[in-house]
Design an enzyme around this catalytic site. Structure first.
Site, PDB file in Angstrom:
ATOM      1  N   ASP A  44      33.550  56.004  85.389  1.00 45.36           N
ATOM      2  CA  ASP A  44      33.499  57.331  84.773  1.00 45.36           C
ATOM      3  C   ASP A  44      33.033  58.368  85.807  1.00 45.36           C
ATOM      4  O   ASP A  44      33.003  59.564  85.512  1.00 45.36           O
ATOM      5  CB  ASP A  44      32.611  57.332  83.516  1.00 45.36           C
ATOM      6  CG  ASP A  44      31.170  56.974  83.815  1.00 45.36           C
ATOM      7  OD1 ASP A  44      30.888  56.474  84.928  1.00 45.36           O
ATOM      8  OD2 ASP A  44      30.313  57.186  82.935  1.00 45.36           O
ATOM      9  N   SER A  45      32.737  57.912  87.031  1.00 48.54           N
ATOM     10  CA  SER A  45      32.509  58.845  88.144  1.00 48.54           C
ATOM     11  C   SER A  45      33.758  59.700  88.370  1.00 48.54           C
ATOM     12  O   SER A  45      33.700  60.697  89.082  1.00 48.54           O
ATOM     13  CB  SER A  45      32.145  58.083  89.420  1.00 48.54           C
ATOM     14  OG  SER A  45      33.081  57.067  89.685  1.00 48.54           O
ATOM     15  N   ASP A  83      34.973  51.549  83.003  1.00 50.79           N
ATOM     16  CA  ASP A  83      33.724  52.058  82.427  1.00 50.79           C
ATOM     17  C   ASP A  83      33.967  52.516  80.992  1.00 50.79           C
ATOM     18  O   ASP A  83      34.984  53.157  80.709  1.00 50.79           O
ATOM     19  CB  ASP A  83      33.231  53.286  83.223  1.00 50.79           C
ATOM     20  CG  ASP A  83      32.104  52.964  84.184  1.00 50.79           C
ATOM     21  OD1 ASP A  83      31.512  51.868  84.085  1.00 50.79           O
ATOM     22  OD2 ASP A  83      31.818  53.822  85.041  1.00 50.79           O
ATOM     23  N   LYS A 113      32.639  47.973  81.446  1.00 53.25           N
ATOM     24  CA  LYS A 113      31.254  48.115  81.894  1.00 53.25           C
ATOM     25  C   LYS A 113      30.584  49.158  81.013  1.00 53.25           C
ATOM     26  O   LYS A 113      31.196  50.187  80.710  1.00 53.25           O
ATOM     27  CB  LYS A 113      31.191  48.536  83.364  1.00 53.25           C
ATOM     28  CG  LYS A 113      29.754  48.765  83.853  1.00 53.25           C
ATOM     29  CD  LYS A 113      29.639  48.791  85.378  1.00 53.25           C
ATOM     30  CE  LYS A 113      30.119  50.062  86.030  1.00 53.25           C
ATOM     31  NZ  LYS A 113      29.382  51.269  85.591  1.00 53.25           N
ATOM     32  N   GLU A 115      26.605  51.135  80.244  1.00 49.84           N
ATOM     33  CA  GLU A 115      25.272  51.394  80.790  1.00 49.84           C
ATOM     34  C   GLU A 115      24.197  51.117  79.743  1.00 49.84           C
ATOM     35  O   GLU A 115      24.384  51.417  78.562  1.00 49.84           O
ATOM     36  CB  GLU A 115      25.172  52.870  81.227  1.00 49.84           C
ATOM     37  CG  GLU A 115      26.140  53.232  82.344  1.00 49.84           C
ATOM     38  CD  GLU A 115      26.029  54.695  82.777  1.00 49.84           C
ATOM     39  OE1 GLU A 115      25.097  55.402  82.345  1.00 49.84           O
ATOM     40  OE2 GLU A 115      26.902  55.125  83.558  1.00 49.84           O
ATOM     41  N   GLU A 182      21.863  49.980  89.971  1.00 49.15           N
ATOM     42  CA  GLU A 182      22.073  51.245  90.688  1.00 49.15           C
ATOM     43  C   GLU A 182      20.750  51.912  91.038  1.00 49.15           C
ATOM     44  O   GLU A 182      19.896  52.121  90.167  1.00 49.15           O
ATOM     45  CB  GLU A 182      22.943  52.192  89.840  1.00 49.15           C
ATOM     46  CG  GLU A 182      23.149  53.550  90.531  1.00 49.15           C
ATOM     47  CD  GLU A 182      24.283  54.396  89.982  1.00 49.15           C
ATOM     48  OE1 GLU A 182      25.083  53.882  89.180  1.00 49.15           O
ATOM     49  OE2 GLU A 182      24.356  55.566  90.370  1.00 49.15           O
TER      50      GLU A 182
HETATM   51  N1  LIG Z   1      31.092  60.355  93.638  1.00 52.95           N
HETATM   52  C1  LIG Z   1      30.133  59.713  92.959  1.00 52.95           C
HETATM   53  N2  LIG Z   1      29.390  58.765  93.586  1.00 52.95           N
HETATM   54  C2  LIG Z   1      28.413  58.101  92.932  1.00 52.95           C
HETATM   55  O1  LIG Z   1      27.748  57.224  93.545  1.00 52.95           O
HETATM   56  C3  LIG Z   1      28.206  58.405  91.560  1.00 52.95           C
HETATM   57  C4  LIG Z   1      29.014  59.400  90.953  1.00 52.95           C
HETATM   58  N3  LIG Z   1      29.958  60.038  91.675  1.00 52.95           N
HETATM   59  N4  LIG Z   1      28.864  59.753  89.654  1.00 52.95           N
HETATM   60  C5  LIG Z   1      28.007  58.960  88.831  1.00 52.95           C
HETATM   61  C6  LIG Z   1      26.837  58.501  89.580  1.00 52.95           C
HETATM   62  C7  LIG Z   1      25.904  59.593  90.042  1.00 52.95           C
HETATM   63  N5  LIG Z   1      25.339  59.007  91.214  1.00 52.95           N
HETATM   64  C8  LIG Z   1      24.404  59.600  92.066  1.00 52.95           C
HETATM   65  C9  LIG Z   1      24.504  60.927  92.407  1.00 52.95           C
HETATM   66  C10 LIG Z   1      23.594  61.512  93.262  1.00 52.95           C
HETATM   67  C11 LIG Z   1      22.529  60.760  93.745  1.00 52.95           C
HETATM   68  C12 LIG Z   1      21.557  61.401  94.663  1.00 52.95           C
HETATM   69  O2  LIG Z   1      21.828  62.445  95.196  1.00 52.95           O
HETATM   70  N6  LIG Z   1      20.405  60.811  94.893  1.00 52.95           N
HETATM   71  C13 LIG Z   1      19.479  61.331  95.857  1.00 52.95           C
HETATM   72  C14 LIG Z   1      18.104  61.461  95.262  1.00 52.95           C
HETATM   73  C15 LIG Z   1      17.466  60.177  94.829  1.00 52.95           C
HETATM   74  C16 LIG Z   1      16.089  60.357  94.184  1.00 52.95           C
HETATM   75  O3  LIG Z   1      15.615  61.471  93.975  1.00 52.95           O
HETATM   76  O4  LIG Z   1      15.487  59.319  93.908  1.00 52.95           O
HETATM   77  C17 LIG Z   1      19.474  60.437  97.107  1.00 52.95           C
HETATM   78  O5  LIG Z   1      18.922  60.838  98.125  1.00 52.95           O
HETATM   79  O6  LIG Z   1      20.114  59.375  97.066  1.00 52.95           O
HETATM   80  C18 LIG Z   1      22.422  59.420  93.402  1.00 52.95           C
HETATM   81  C19 LIG Z   1      23.376  58.842  92.563  1.00 52.95           C
HETATM   82  C20 LIG Z   1      25.904  57.706  91.466  1.00 52.95           C
HETATM   83  N7  LIG Z   1      27.198  57.797  90.815  1.00 52.95           N
HETATM   84  C1  LIG Z   2      28.936  54.126  90.691  1.00 56.78           C
HETATM   85  C2  LIG Z   2      29.555  53.082  89.800  1.00 56.78           C
HETATM   86  C3  LIG Z   2      28.679  51.907  89.595  1.00 56.78           C
HETATM   87  C4  LIG Z   2      29.997  53.691  88.482  1.00 56.78           C
HETATM   88  O1  LIG Z   2      29.528  53.395  87.411  1.00 56.78           O
HETATM   89  C5  LIG Z   2      31.078  54.691  88.522  1.00 56.78           C
HETATM   90  O2  LIG Z   2      31.754  54.845  89.547  1.00 56.78           O
HETATM   91  O3  LIG Z   2      31.290  55.336  87.492  1.00 56.78           O
HETATM   92 MG   LIG Z   3      30.036  54.750  85.847  1.00 58.64          MG
END
Ligand SMILES: Nc1nc(=O)c2c([nH]1)NC[C@@H]1CN(c3ccc(C(=O)N[C@@H](CCC(=O)O)C(=O)O)cc3)CN21
Ligand SMILES: CC(C)C(=O)C(=O)O
Ligand SMILES: [Mg+2]
Length: 276
Positions: A44-45, A83, A113, A115, A182
């Site tokens: 669902d990303s 998803d 999948k 959550e 994750e």
């Molecule tokens: N393109 C894309 N990639 C992804 O991995 C993803 C999606 N979309 N959409 C659904 C979720 C959202 N996700 C994300 C999005 C941003 C961060 C992020 O910026 N995290 C920061 C802060 C972590 C914190 O504060 O603990 C990092 O530095 O990793 C993490 C997961 C993972 N998933």
């Molecule tokens: C980041 C993965 C695990 C996911 O759930 C997604 O792509 O939607």
């Molecule tokens: Mg997902």
């Protein structure tokens, strides 16, 4: 290479690292299958990569079915997981059954999948009892980002880690064939991986999991977001901008199209035509 089953995937625990990548369309599906990936996730990303939203919660069951159908058709020999989108399974067990059945019937996905932990056990039990394989997803669960205070790493306290381990064990007991972890500390993911008999798939959960998943657009440099757990294996976004700029320049300067990109007509026909 033929399509894997959930048994083949479970067998990979302790034998081979499982590889998974997202795909949402024909191009990404063909690339993933050609490269020899074990599993494709129609995530669902796609709400972010394909639709340009800031989160995944706008994605509908219809969107998931549309994209999963395309991916199945274009990666016919790869194990595909779809998803379940936000609010297509949380409301009740029967809602989860109906949503998953629709995905299963219409798309060619081999598993879904969803959550969540303890609160989703009734849904997971009902789906697996009904014959629909379920991959779990714990830790940072993006559909609940509003409750988690954003896309933040999880299980970074002893208490949080205990809860995560308990829920992972519950998911296995409920019938999940694998679980995505994750954005959790790698040491916690290592313990969970040792305690579970189903494979753990890391998405920002370190190297000790049984497998790994990344978003296609992130690892190719086609994405705006950059979580720290992503490694960019290519910079296609930058290359694409440069290619489009070359195209613009060549058209404006009359360099493209050249003769080699153009069709000709025989001299005889040309004579007949041009004398008219
Ligand atoms: N393109 C894309 N990639 C992804 O991995 C993803 C999606 N979309 N959409 C659904 C979720 C959202 N996700 C994300 C999005 C941003 C961060 C992020 O910026 N995290 C920061 C802060 C972590 C914190 O504060 O603990 C990092 O530095 O990793 C993490 C997961 C993972 N998933
Ligand atoms: C980041 C993965 C695990 C996911 O759930 C997604 O792509 O939607
Ligand atoms: Mg997902």
């Amino acid at each position: 290479m033929s399509k894997k089953t959930i048994l083949n995937i479970k067998e990979c625990k302790n034998t081979k690292k499982l590889t998974m990548i997202t795909a949402y369309d024909a191009t990404s599906a063909k690339i993933a299958e050609k490269a020899g990936i074990d599993m494709i996730l129609v995530g669902d990303s796609l709400g972010m990569t394909m639709q340009g939203n800031d989160d995944t919660n706008g994605v509908t069951l219809g969107d998931m079915i549309y994209h999963t159908k395309i991916v199945s058709k274009n990666a016919p020999n790869t194990f595909i997981v779809a998803d379940m989108p936000f609010m297509s399974y949380e409301i009740s067990v029967s809602q989860a059954l109906e949503s998953a059945a629709e995905i299963f019937r219409k798309t060619g996905a081999r598993a879904v999948k969803l959550e969540g932990g303890e609160t989703m056990l009734p849904q997971i039990k009902a789906l697996t009892d009904a014959g629909i394989p379920v991959m779990g997803h714990l830790g940072l669960t993006p559909q609940r980002a509003a409750m988690l205070g954003g896309f933040k790493a999880q299980a970074r306290t002893a208490k949080g880690a205990e809860k995560l381990l308990e829920e992972a064990l519950m998911l296995e007991e409920a019938g999940c064939f694998a679980v995505v972890l994750e954005a959790v500390p790698y040491k916690i993911a290592e313990i969970i991986t040792k305690k579970l008999s189903i494979p753990t798939i890391s998405c920002g959960a370190g190297k000790y999991c049984d497998g790994q998943v990344l978003v296609f657009h992130d690892m190719l440099g086609l994405s705006d977001i950059a979580p720290r757990f992503v490694k960019k294996y290519a910079d296609l976004g930058e290359q694409a901008v440069q290619a489009v700029q070359s195209y613009i320049r060549e058209v404006e300067q009359g360099e493209f199209p050249a003769l080699e990109h153009s069709f000709n007509i025989s001299d005889e026909e040309w004579e007949k035509f041009s004398h008219k």
